[in-house]
Write a protein that holds these residues in place. Structure first.
Motif, PDB file in Angstrom:
ATOM      1  N   SER A 114       4.155  -6.437  -1.561  1.00  0.00           N
ATOM      2  CA  SER A 114       4.019  -5.235  -2.400  1.00  0.00           C
ATOM      3  C   SER A 114       3.312  -4.121  -1.637  1.00  0.00           C
ATOM      4  N   LEU A 115       2.262  -4.472  -0.936  1.00  0.00           N
ATOM      5  CA  LEU A 115       1.535  -3.474  -0.155  1.00  0.00           C
ATOM      6  C   LEU A 115       2.396  -2.935   0.978  1.00  0.00           C
ATOM      7  N   VAL A 116       3.149  -3.804   1.651  1.00  0.00           N
ATOM      8  CA  VAL A 116       4.031  -3.366   2.742  1.00  0.00           C
ATOM      9  C   VAL A 116       5.073  -2.388   2.217  1.00  0.00           C
ATOM     10  N   LEU A 117       5.684  -2.714   1.075  1.00  0.00           N
ATOM     11  CA  LEU A 117       6.676  -1.835   0.479  1.00  0.00           C
ATOM     12  C   LEU A 117       6.100  -0.453   0.202  1.00  0.00           C
ATOM     13  N   SER A 118       4.906  -0.409  -0.352  1.00  0.00           N
ATOM     14  CA  SER A 118       4.270   0.862  -0.663  1.00  0.00           C
ATOM     15  C   SER A 118       3.977   1.659   0.596  1.00  0.00           C
ATOM     16  N   VAL A 119       3.477   1.005   1.650  1.00  0.00           N
ATOM     17  CA  VAL A 119       3.163   1.686   2.908  1.00  0.00           C
ATOM     18  C   VAL A 119       4.416   2.270   3.534  1.00  0.00           C
ATOM     19  N   VAL A 120       5.493   1.477   3.593  1.00  0.00           N
ATOM     20  CA  VAL A 120       6.736   1.937   4.221  1.00  0.00           C
ATOM     21  C   VAL A 120       7.311   3.133   3.468  1.00  0.00           C
ATOM     22  N   LEU A 121       7.325   3.067   2.140  1.00  0.00           N
ATOM     23  CA  LEU A 121       7.853   4.174   1.351  1.00  0.00           C
ATOM     24  C   LEU A 121       7.053   5.449   1.572  1.00  0.00           C
ATOM     25  N   PHE A 122       5.743   5.340   1.515  1.00  0.00           N
ATOM     26  CA  PHE A 122       4.898   6.521   1.639  1.00  0.00           C
ATOM     27  C   PHE A 122       5.023   7.160   3.023  1.00  0.00           C
ATOM     28  N   VAL A 123       4.936   6.356   4.066  1.00  0.00           N
ATOM     29  CA  VAL A 123       4.954   6.892   5.433  1.00  0.00           C
ATOM     30  C   VAL A 123       6.318   7.482   5.779  1.00  0.00           C
ATOM     31  N   SER A 124       7.404   6.767   5.434  1.00  0.00           N
ATOM     32  CA  SER A 124       8.735   7.255   5.800  1.00  0.00           C
ATOM     33  C   SER A 124       9.094   8.526   5.036  1.00  0.00           C
TER      34      SER A 124
ATOM     35  N   SER B 184      -0.154  10.197   7.685  1.00  0.00           N
ATOM     36  CA  SER B 184       0.247   9.382   6.533  1.00  0.00           C
ATOM     37  C   SER B 184      -0.133   7.919   6.737  1.00  0.00           C
ATOM     38  N   MET B 185      -0.149   7.458   7.993  1.00  0.00           N
ATOM     39  CA  MET B 185      -0.584   6.083   8.255  1.00  0.00           C
ATOM     40  C   MET B 185      -2.079   5.913   7.955  1.00  0.00           C
ATOM     41  N   ALA B 186      -2.864   6.929   8.330  1.00  0.00           N
ATOM     42  CA  ALA B 186      -4.299   6.861   8.043  1.00  0.00           C
ATOM     43  C   ALA B 186      -4.550   6.819   6.535  1.00  0.00           C
ATOM     44  N   ILE B 187      -3.779   7.638   5.789  1.00  0.00           N
ATOM     45  CA  ILE B 187      -3.901   7.613   4.330  1.00  0.00           C
ATOM     46  C   ILE B 187      -3.522   6.236   3.792  1.00  0.00           C
ATOM     47  N   SER B 188      -2.465   5.640   4.361  1.00  0.00           N
ATOM     48  CA  SER B 188      -2.022   4.313   3.920  1.00  0.00           C
ATOM     49  C   SER B 188      -3.092   3.257   4.166  1.00  0.00           C
ATOM     50  N   VAL B 189      -3.722   3.310   5.344  1.00  0.00           N
ATOM     51  CA  VAL B 189      -4.764   2.340   5.675  1.00  0.00           C
ATOM     52  C   VAL B 189      -5.898   2.419   4.655  1.00  0.00           C
ATOM     53  N   PHE B 190      -6.340   3.649   4.395  1.00  0.00           N
ATOM     54  CA  PHE B 190      -7.430   3.828   3.437  1.00  0.00           C
ATOM     55  C   PHE B 190      -7.018   3.360   2.041  1.00  0.00           C
ATOM     56  N   ALA B 191      -5.800   3.755   1.609  1.00  0.00           N
ATOM     57  CA  ALA B 191      -5.355   3.433   0.248  1.00  0.00           C
ATOM     58  C   ALA B 191      -5.212   1.933   0.050  1.00  0.00           C
ATOM     59  N   VAL B 192      -4.656   1.230   1.042  1.00  0.00           N
ATOM     60  CA  VAL B 192      -4.464  -0.213   0.913  1.00  0.00           C
ATOM     61  C   VAL B 192      -5.801  -0.920   0.778  1.00  0.00           C
ATOM     62  N   LEU B 193      -6.724  -0.623   1.678  1.00  0.00           N
ATOM     63  CA  LEU B 193      -8.021  -1.283   1.641  1.00  0.00           C
ATOM     64  C   LEU B 193      -8.788  -0.933   0.363  1.00  0.00           C
ATOM     65  N   PHE B 194      -8.659   0.323  -0.063  1.00  0.00           N
ATOM     66  CA  PHE B 194      -9.372   0.772  -1.263  1.00  0.00           C
ATOM     67  C   PHE B 194      -8.835   0.053  -2.509  1.00  0.00           C
ATOM     68  N   VAL B 195      -7.497  -0.011  -2.652  1.00  0.00           N
ATOM     69  CA  VAL B 195      -6.907  -0.654  -3.833  1.00  0.00           C
ATOM     70  C   VAL B 195      -7.271  -2.124  -3.884  1.00  0.00           C
ATOM     71  N   VAL B 196      -7.159  -2.809  -2.750  1.00  0.00           N
ATOM     72  CA  VAL B 196      -7.476  -4.237  -2.714  1.00  0.00           C
ATOM     73  C   VAL B 196      -8.947  -4.461  -3.037  1.00  0.00           C
ATOM     74  N   PHE B 197      -9.826  -3.643  -2.453  1.00  0.00           N
ATOM     75  CA  PHE B 197     -11.267  -3.819  -2.669  1.00  0.00           C
ATOM     76  C   PHE B 197     -11.650  -3.567  -4.125  1.00  0.00           C
ATOM     77  N   ILE B 198     -11.138  -2.494  -4.716  1.00  0.00           N
ATOM     78  CA  ILE B 198     -11.475  -2.164  -6.104  1.00  0.00           C
ATOM     79  C   ILE B 198     -10.968  -3.249  -7.054  1.00  0.00           C
ATOM     80  N   THR B 199      -9.749  -3.742  -6.791  1.00  0.00           N
ATOM     81  CA  THR B 199      -9.206  -4.795  -7.643  1.00  0.00           C
ATOM     82  C   THR B 199     -10.041  -6.068  -7.551  1.00  0.00           C
ATOM     83  N   MET B 200     -10.406  -6.449  -6.329  1.00  0.00           N
ATOM     84  CA  MET B 200     -11.209  -7.637  -6.128  1.00  0.00           C
ATOM     85  C   MET B 200     -12.581  -7.470  -6.784  1.00  0.00           C
ATOM     86  N   LEU B 201     -13.143  -6.275  -6.670  1.00  0.00           N
ATOM     87  CA  LEU B 201     -14.443  -5.994  -7.265  1.00  0.00           C
ATOM     88  C   LEU B 201     -14.396  -6.182  -8.782  1.00  0.00           C
ATOM     89  N   TYR B 202     -13.302  -5.698  -9.388  1.00  0.00           N
ATOM     90  CA  TYR B 202     -13.142  -5.833 -10.832  1.00  0.00           C
ATOM     91  C   TYR B 202     -13.047  -7.313 -11.231  1.00  0.00           C
TER      92      TYR B 202
END
Length: 862
Positions: free
Chosen positions: A451-461, A825-843
């Protein structure tokens, strides 16, 4: 309601968060499918209406039919409207430069024809009687013969004959195979110029001139245009009605209904729509499948107990399918409403931009199609049922005792979760435990990573595509040296410069210049030309003289002096009666653009030469004696010329333009200078080009110019590119945002529920002394593993996708752009992926920490 459905509803209520997230996923999925489909229908409706306005709303044209055929078709079943014009005849177009169109074709219109067939006036008005006529603008642009409003034209009108057969507009011209037989002479007054009509085929032998049909002198041949109530039957109707006669379909309108033979457009239309819907469905299946799979993991013991008391596999599957139906019943109607509302908002934002790049008088509005809504809802429901059926079948086929004891939860050998000593030293105990969890639960984390890979590829491309589009627009703007251009060939210099003094006072104009472009030829020795030239030209004799076509561009003196100053050349040597001239002489290639002029190959072997130049007529040197001039070759980009009427582009494999001050123009003009002038005119830069252009049009009309001219709003032409980019941005980022929301919902649902399913395992770790700090450290490692694994696969795939998009645009003709690696866009993807995973895990962890350890340990035993 049976007992299984009641148990299902209780389970959904118990896991409210998971149920809510799944419903949100369904809403997003249904909203995206609805919005994509509805926008497709709205866009096709807009294109159909625009094409009907531009080319006429008829569906089929029958050629050269008698009056009786016209009457019969008006009474045919399924015919909504008919219109016809008289085929009055043909006349020779004296001086035509197009060998395939040597005729003028005169058409007699009645009121119905004027209403049904689109006529786009350039100037003048419609004819009001049979003595007035409209002339197609393509007569001048394509045929090279000019007519002006007010001209009187006498024509010998007749029929084209080949053997015993009359030929019409559907029959291409055959040199030597036909004869024009004049029958009578007609005299017309030109009352207007109009754009080439949409009903005139590209292969038609005559330029269409339109007059008012004479009721007392009707022709015996008509062109009939039929509009059907159901366009889908147009192919069958046309073939059965025409018989052996000729007909043509209005493909300009029918292609947007999917009814034309334009297979390329149909393939593009359905391919793009299919790809978008496929991406949405794939993302949705990831989310919904994971949700049901997790739900079944929670209910495994429940299914085992139900099976032990007699529940069949079919009943268990139906229980899960019922859950899917409940979620769909809530999510799909909301999703359809959200999709319609969101696409309505997007259309309202981009509607004005569509008008600027396509049809200004046709509004882009929301078109709601009930079949499309039903199909979107059906696709969403099928997606839910597929996502539910796969895990339901697996759960229903699990043996009873395995379900009750949950011995199938983890089936793995100790060797499979073994970690290296290096990993233990690097990560410590907490990291090792996190790593072992991934090894023992591969299916769970793979769905999250995908799911994360799909989101990264869509956003960057998608970001890369938008970047390429912007780059193409910026390159085109960079090479435009004026916003407004006034071009002419016939106007006297004195009259043009008087007009120039007036036009440059228009509001908003802050820079102006004038110029002229003459066609010349240059006689050069073989030894004067560079090796790069001879690579292209081939073998040669050392003593041969080569005649090269060239352009002589005269610039107003201030502009020319600025160029000399920028090049650092002495003004005294390049001005005056015996001045040297400067020139740009290059060998362009596919890989080098004029922006990098110093990187292009030289046309001549030396930086300065004495050459003999002479004016040309129709591409050939005139009898005028040549002039010897001293030319210095420089590294600069010449100012843009004005569009040359009838110019289809140069076929020369080189670029050779000489620059000179306008004050020297008289020295290079010949006794027949009108033959030499390719174009001349005025250029302006303005802070508000549209307003300035409108004001200039009023000024020109007030002066009353008789010469032919064109006034170009170049800024507006380039603004089309900017509008395309804006539209692309809106839809690209809207699509990315909604797909990203699906991915985020998927990640949140999967991670949070997986953590919940591990509550006993995590409680056991805490019960043996793992502190909250170490516990948080272990979960942070899991976050890092999720994110890094997703980025490890997602970023390379996204980079490859970005490169493929770039190559596709280059192959499509946008060869002025460079490949820009999508770092941002790759830098944004890196931040977004780590942020989403971290916030979800925190919850999820915050929920676990609030639980009593003893209750969590006893949970699976109650």
């Amino acid at each position: 309601m049976n007992i299984f459905n009641k148990i299902t509803l209780q389970s959904m209520k118990k896991s409210r968060t998971r149920t809510l997230v799944t419903i949100i996923g369904v809403i997003l999925s249904a909203a995206m499918i609805t919005s994509v489909a509805t926008f497709g229908v709205s866009l096709l409706t807009y294109l159909t209406n625009g094409a009907a306005q531009k080319y006429g709303d008829w569906h089929v044209e029958f050629f050269d039919v008698p009056a009786s055929f016209v009457q019969e078709r008006s009474h045919d079943q399924g015919v909504a409207n008919t219109a016809a014009f008289e085929n009055i005849g043909y006349a020779t177009l004296d001086g035509s430069k197009n060998p395939d169109k040597p005729y003028l074709f005169i058409a007699g219109f009645n009121e119905d024809a004027f209403d049904t067939l689109s006529i786009d006036l350039i100037s003048g008005r419609l004819p009001e009687n049979s003595g007035e006529i409209l002339v197609s603008g393509s007569v001048a642009a394509n045929g090279g013969v000019k007519f002006a409003v007010g001209d009187t034209v006498s024509l010998d009108v007749g029929n084209r004959i080949s053997g015993n057969q009359n030929l019409g507009q559907h029959d291409p011209y055959t040199a030597g195979g036909e004869t024009l037989v004049p029958q009578y002479q007609r005299t017309y007054t030109v009352v207007g110029i109009y754009q080439r009509p949409g009903f005139e085929e590209a292969t038609a032998p005559g330029y269409t001139l339109i007059t008012k049909a004479d009721a007392q002198d009707q022709a015996d041949s008509f062109s009939l245009f039929v509009t059907l109530t159901n366009p889908r039957s147009v192919q069958a109707y046309a073939s059965s009605t025409a018989g052996v006669g000729a007909y043509v379909l209005n493909d300009n309108v029918l292609r947007f209904m999917g009814l034309s033979d334009d297979n390329v457009f149909n393939l593009f239309l359905y391919t793009v729509g299919g790809i978008l819907v496929a991406i949405i469905i794939i993302g949705s299946i990831f989310l919904i499948y994971n949700a049901f799979n997790i739900s079944l993991n929670e209910r495994t013991r429940q299914f085992g107990i139900l099976s032990s008391v007699g529940a069949t596999a079919k009943q268990l599957r139906n229980s899960v399918m019922f859950e899917g139906l409940c979620i769909g019943a809530i999510g799909i109607p909301i999703g359809v409403s959200v999709g319609l509302g969101s696409i309505s908002l997007v259309i309202s934002v981009v509607a004005g931009n569509f008008g600027n790049v396509m049809y200004s008088n046709v509004p882009l509005t929301l078109t709601v199609s009930m079949p499309v809504i039903v199909i979107a809802a059906a696709i969403s429901m099928i997606t839910i049922l597929i996502s539910a059926y796969i895990p339901a079948r697996k759960a229903a086929n699990t043996p009873v005792m395995e379900s009750i004891r949950q011995t199938n939860a983890v089936k793995i050998e100790s060797q499979a979760v073994k970690t290296s000593k290096l990993a233990q030293q690097l990560y410590g105990l907490e990291g090792t435990l996190a790593l072992k969890n991934f090894k023992r639960n591969k299916k769970g984390y793979r769905s999250i990573v995908l799911s994360l890979v799909l989101s990264v590829v869509l956003f960057v491309s998608a970001s890369a595509f938008v970047t390429d589009m912007k780059q193409a627009a910026e390159r085109s703007v960079a090479f435009t040296t004026y916003d407004i251009g006034f071009a002419t060939q016939d106007m006297d210099d004195r009259e043009m410069l008087t007009l120039y003094d007036k036009l440059k006072t228009a509001d908003g104009v802050y820079e102006s210049s004038y110029q002229a472009l003459l066609k010349y030829s240059c006689a050069a020795k073989a030894s004067d030309l560079s090796d790069d030239y001879w690579v292209t030209a081939g073998s040669h004799s050392p003593n041969e003289t080569v005649n090269l076509p060239m352009e002589l561009q005269f610039l107003d003196d201030n502009t020319y002096l600025n160029i000399l100053s920028n090049l650092g050349l002495p003004v005294a040597d390049y001005t005056g009666a015996n001045a040297k001239l400067i020139a740009v002489a290059k060998m362009p290639s596919q890989d080098n653009q004029m922006a990098e002029v110093n990187q292009l190959s030289e046309l001549f072997a030396r930086s300065a030469l004495n050459l003999t130049i002479a004016p040309t007529t129709n591409g050939e040197p005139t009898t005028e004696p040549g002039q010897n001039v001293s030319i210095t070759f420089v590294e600069t980009v010449p100012p843009d010329t004005l569009p040359i009427p009838g110019n289809s582009g140069s076929e020369n494999p080189f670029f050779f333009r000489v620059l000179a001050p306008y004050s020297l123009k008289a020295q290079f003009e010949t006794s027949d200078s009108n033959n030499d002038v390719a174009v001349k005119g005025l250029t302006f830069r303005s802070t508000n080009p549209t307003q300035s252009t409108a004001e200039m049009e009023t000024m020109i009309q007030g002066v009353g110019i008789n010469a032919d001219y064109n006034l170009y709003n170049t800024y507006k032409m380039l603004d089309e590119t900017r509008n395309y980019i804006f539209i692309t941005n809106v839809f690209a980022y809207t699509f990315i945002m909604m797909i990203s929301l699906i991915a985020v919902a998927n990640v949140f649902n999967t991670i949070s529920t997986n953590i919940k399913l591990r509550r006993r395992e995590l409680a056991m770790l805490r019960s043996v002394g793992m502190s909250d700090r170490d516990f948080q450290k272990m979960m942070n490692f899991e976050c890092a593993f999720y994110g890094l694994r997703a980025l490890l696969f997602g970023l390379p795939i996204a980079a490859i996708a970005s490169w493929l998009i770039y190559k596709g645009m280059v192959l499509g003709g946008t060869d002025t752009i460079d490949f820009v690696f999508p770092w941002g866009s790759m830098a944004i993807s890196v931040f977004a992926v780590l942020f989403v995973v971290f916030i979800t895990m925190l919850y999820a962890i915050s929920k676990i920490k609030k639980e009593n350890i003893i209750d969590a340990l006893r949970d699976d035993m109650t």
